[in-house]
Design an enzyme around this catalytic site. Structure first.
Site, PDB file in Angstrom:
ATOM      1  N   ASP A  72      29.688  31.544  23.261  1.00 20.63           N
ATOM      2  CA  ASP A  72      29.057  32.493  24.183  1.00 20.63           C
ATOM      3  C   ASP A  72      28.022  31.758  25.028  1.00 20.63           C
ATOM      4  OD1 ASP A  72      30.458  34.660  23.056  1.00 20.63           O
ATOM      5  OD2 ASP A  72      29.001  34.784  21.429  1.00 20.63           O
ATOM      6  N   GLY A 132      31.511  31.754  13.633  1.00 19.29           N
ATOM      7  CA  GLY A 132      32.770  31.054  13.882  1.00 19.29           C
ATOM      8  C   GLY A 132      32.510  29.617  14.312  1.00 19.29           C
TER       9      GLY A 132
END
Length: 225
Positions: A144, A13
């Site tokens: 993340d 992404g």
């Protein structure tokens, strides 16, 4: 020894910083042309290498490359494609090395998250055994913020801002409607294994009593009675 070219690709992404990372790789390579030749970008990530769809970034002006720093999305196309093990699909790796050899590529920059780092490791190890060693470098972009051996993922800042703003706006809406309508609002956010994104939501509160009122983290094991 002839200067080797580089292959750059985007994976997973896309975040607000992935194109800035692309600009960093390309500009740095241009500044060290005695070390790295042409930077080829893969069309749609690692798939671009397997299908030999390469973008010659040397044809782009310095101004166009610099503009990537403020360009959203993924300029070269991204993908979610995880390479299998050598045992499971040797032909795939042989194809990869074949394309790298054909374009004199000795450097592989993969801009992505955890799976991309895994791909870099596999390519580095397997290329060595196949007699054409590749310098594989992982360029983190993910939101993340708990990748192993990575102090701070560049994409985390964008998701931290997005989460805090979303909670703040939801808090204003809830305060306006609680008397007659919605009284509870729950926002579930993405993450990896830790609670960095959840913690970032706490930045929404400026004063005591502001949303969020409760933050639930994934780390503690749930002890069911």
């Amino acid at each position: 020894m002839a200067v080797k070219n580089a292959f750059y690709a985007q994976s997973g992404g896309v975040t607000a910083v992935i194109n800035a990372s692309a600009a960093g790789v390309i500009e740095t390579a241009r500044a060290h042309s005695d070390k790295i030749g042409t930077v080829y970008a893969g069309q749609n990530g690692i798939i671009g290498a397997l299908t030999e769809e390469l973008i010659d970034t040397s044809k782009e002006s310095a101004e166009d490359i610099a503009a990537l720093k403020t360009t959203p999305a993924g300029a070269f196309g991204s993908c979610r494609y995880k390479l299998k093990s050598l045992e499971a699909n040797r032909a795939q790796y042989e194809r990869l090395i074949e394309v790298f050899k054909a374009h004199n590529i000795g450097y592989f920059f993969y801009n992505g998250g955890g799976d991309s780092a895994d791909t870099c490791l596999k390519v580095s190890q397997i290329s060595e055994t196949m007699g054409y060693p590749i310098q594989a470098i992982h360029v983190p972009k993910t939101m993340d913020n708990d990748l192993p051996l990575t102090d701070c993922s560049p994409g985390f800042g964008s998701v931290a801002k997005y989460t805090a703003v979303s909670i703040r706006e939801a808090g204003f809406d809830l305060a306006s409607m609680a008397k007659t309508s919605t009284k509870v609002f729950i926002l579930e956010v993405m993450g990896r294994h830790a609670g960095w994104t959840t913690a970032a939501g706490g930045r929404a509160a400026e004063n005591e009593g502001d949303a969020p009122h409760t933050l639930l983290f994934p780390e503690p094991a749930f002890d069911k009675p």
